[in-house]
Design a protein around this motif. Sequence first.
Motif, PDB file in Angstrom:
ATOM      1  N   SER A  41      91.745 -31.920  45.555  1.00  7.32           N
ATOM      2  CA  SER A  41      92.759 -32.576  44.724  1.00  7.32           C
ATOM      3  C   SER A  41      92.135 -33.140  43.448  1.00  7.32           C
ATOM      4  O   SER A  41      92.769 -33.119  42.387  1.00  7.32           O
ATOM      5  CB  SER A  41      93.485 -33.662  45.511  1.00  7.32           C
ATOM      6  OG  SER A  41      92.600 -34.644  45.954  1.00  7.32           O
ATOM      7  N   LEU A  42      90.910 -33.599  43.531  1.00  5.36           N
ATOM      8  CA  LEU A  42      90.212 -34.070  42.336  1.00  5.36           C
ATOM      9  C   LEU A  42      89.942 -32.914  41.371  1.00  5.36           C
ATOM     10  O   LEU A  42      90.104 -33.058  40.160  1.00  5.36           O
ATOM     11  CB  LEU A  42      88.904 -34.758  42.722  1.00  5.36           C
ATOM     12  CG  LEU A  42      88.095 -35.381  41.601  1.00  5.36           C
ATOM     13  CD1 LEU A  42      88.898 -36.479  40.921  1.00  5.36           C
ATOM     14  CD2 LEU A  42      86.799 -35.927  42.133  1.00  5.36           C
ATOM     15  N   ALA A  43      89.563 -31.760  41.920  1.00  3.33           N
ATOM     16  CA  ALA A  43      89.330 -30.583  41.076  1.00  3.33           C
ATOM     17  C   ALA A  43      90.622 -30.130  40.405  1.00  3.33           C
ATOM     18  O   ALA A  43      90.619 -29.738  39.231  1.00  3.33           O
ATOM     19  CB  ALA A  43      88.736 -29.452  41.913  1.00  3.33           C
ATOM     20  N   VAL A  44      91.737 -30.188  41.134  1.00  6.05           N
ATOM     21  CA  VAL A  44      93.030 -29.818  40.554  1.00  6.05           C
ATOM     22  C   VAL A  44      93.371 -30.754  39.397  1.00  6.05           C
ATOM     23  O   VAL A  44      93.805 -30.311  38.323  1.00  6.05           O
ATOM     24  CB  VAL A  44      94.133 -29.828  41.630  1.00  6.05           C
ATOM     25  CG1 VAL A  44      95.519 -29.720  41.006  1.00  6.05           C
ATOM     26  CG2 VAL A  44      93.908 -28.716  42.637  1.00  6.05           C
ATOM     27  N   LEU A  45      93.159 -32.042  39.589  1.00  5.26           N
ATOM     28  CA  LEU A  45      93.410 -33.009  38.517  1.00  5.26           C
ATOM     29  C   LEU A  45      92.510 -32.738  37.317  1.00  5.26           C
ATOM     30  O   LEU A  45      92.965 -32.802  36.172  1.00  5.26           O
ATOM     31  CB  LEU A  45      93.210 -34.431  39.020  1.00  5.26           C
ATOM     32  CG  LEU A  45      93.401 -35.534  37.992  1.00  5.26           C
ATOM     33  CD1 LEU A  45      94.825 -35.533  37.464  1.00  5.26           C
ATOM     34  CD2 LEU A  45      93.043 -36.876  38.581  1.00  5.26           C
ATOM     35  N   ASP A  46      91.239 -32.433  37.560  1.00  3.88           N
ATOM     36  CA  ASP A  46      90.332 -32.114  36.455  1.00  3.88           C
ATOM     37  C   ASP A  46      90.805 -30.909  35.663  1.00  3.88           C
ATOM     38  O   ASP A  46      90.764 -30.912  34.437  1.00  3.88           O
ATOM     39  CB  ASP A  46      88.915 -31.859  36.985  1.00  3.88           C
ATOM     40  CG  ASP A  46      88.216 -33.134  37.423  1.00  3.88           C
ATOM     41  OD1 ASP A  46      88.687 -34.232  37.048  1.00  3.88           O
ATOM     42  OD2 ASP A  46      87.207 -33.026  38.148  1.00  3.88           O
ATOM     43  N   VAL A  47      91.265 -29.890  36.360  1.00  6.74           N
ATOM     44  CA  VAL A  47      91.763 -28.689  35.673  1.00  6.74           C
ATOM     45  C   VAL A  47      92.998 -29.024  34.842  1.00  6.74           C
ATOM     46  O   VAL A  47      93.111 -28.610  33.684  1.00  6.74           O
ATOM     47  CB  VAL A  47      92.059 -27.564  36.692  1.00  6.74           C
ATOM     48  CG1 VAL A  47      92.835 -26.432  36.048  1.00  6.74           C
ATOM     49  CG2 VAL A  47      90.768 -27.056  37.304  1.00  6.74           C
ATOM     50  N   ILE A  48      93.913 -29.793  35.427  1.00  7.93           N
ATOM     51  CA  ILE A  48      95.127 -30.182  34.689  1.00  7.93           C
ATOM     52  C   ILE A  48      94.760 -30.954  33.427  1.00  7.93           C
ATOM     53  O   ILE A  48      95.282 -30.683  32.345  1.00  7.93           O
ATOM     54  CB  ILE A  48      96.066 -31.011  35.582  1.00  7.93           C
ATOM     55  CG1 ILE A  48      96.668 -30.140  36.678  1.00  7.93           C
ATOM     56  CG2 ILE A  48      97.181 -31.658  34.749  1.00  7.93           C
ATOM     57  CD1 ILE A  48      97.422 -30.926  37.731  1.00  7.93           C
ATOM     58  N   LEU A  49      93.848 -31.894  33.549  1.00  5.52           N
ATOM     59  CA  LEU A  49      93.476 -32.710  32.387  1.00  5.52           C
ATOM     60  C   LEU A  49      92.730 -31.893  31.331  1.00  5.52           C
ATOM     61  O   LEU A  49      92.964 -32.067  30.133  1.00  5.52           O
ATOM     62  CB  LEU A  49      92.649 -33.906  32.830  1.00  5.52           C
ATOM     63  CG  LEU A  49      93.410 -34.937  33.659  1.00  5.52           C
ATOM     64  CD1 LEU A  49      92.483 -36.059  34.106  1.00  5.52           C
ATOM     65  CD2 LEU A  49      94.585 -35.500  32.899  1.00  5.52           C
ATOM     66  N   ALA A  50      91.849 -30.994  31.756  1.00  2.00           N
ATOM     67  CA  ALA A  50      91.123 -30.164  30.791  1.00  2.00           C
ATOM     68  C   ALA A  50      92.080 -29.245  30.036  1.00  2.00           C
ATOM     69  O   ALA A  50      91.974 -29.095  28.809  1.00  2.00           O
ATOM     70  CB  ALA A  50      90.049 -29.353  31.505  1.00  2.00           C
ATOM     71  N   VAL A  51      93.012 -28.647  30.742  1.00  5.22           N
ATOM     72  CA  VAL A  51      93.994 -27.775  30.085  1.00  5.22           C
ATOM     73  C   VAL A  51      94.883 -28.594  29.148  1.00  5.22           C
ATOM     74  O   VAL A  51      95.186 -28.165  28.028  1.00  5.22           O
ATOM     75  CB  VAL A  51      94.838 -27.019  31.134  1.00  5.22           C
ATOM     76  CG1 VAL A  51      96.016 -26.317  30.496  1.00  5.22           C
ATOM     77  CG2 VAL A  51      93.962 -26.025  31.885  1.00  5.22           C
TER      78      VAL A  51
END
Length: 68
Positions: A41-51
């Motif tokens: 879930s942390l990785a998903v949040l990181d991807v969302i924020l980077a995009v």
Amino acid sequence: MATTAWFFRATAAGAWIERLVAAAACVAAGVAAVWLPPLVSLAVLDVILAVTVTVLTRAHRRLRTRAG
């Protein structure tokens, strides 16, 4: 993010759709986080924020060139 989307729609009329999409992605990730392992879930949040950062940077560059 939804509030900033409304603000940008009301004032600058730019990049508000991108903010609404990011807010919807965060809501979906928050719901999915209940069933995902914490690091996923942390990785998903990181991807969302980077995009989101990439898309908003491009949108604001586009707004600057259009305005000036």
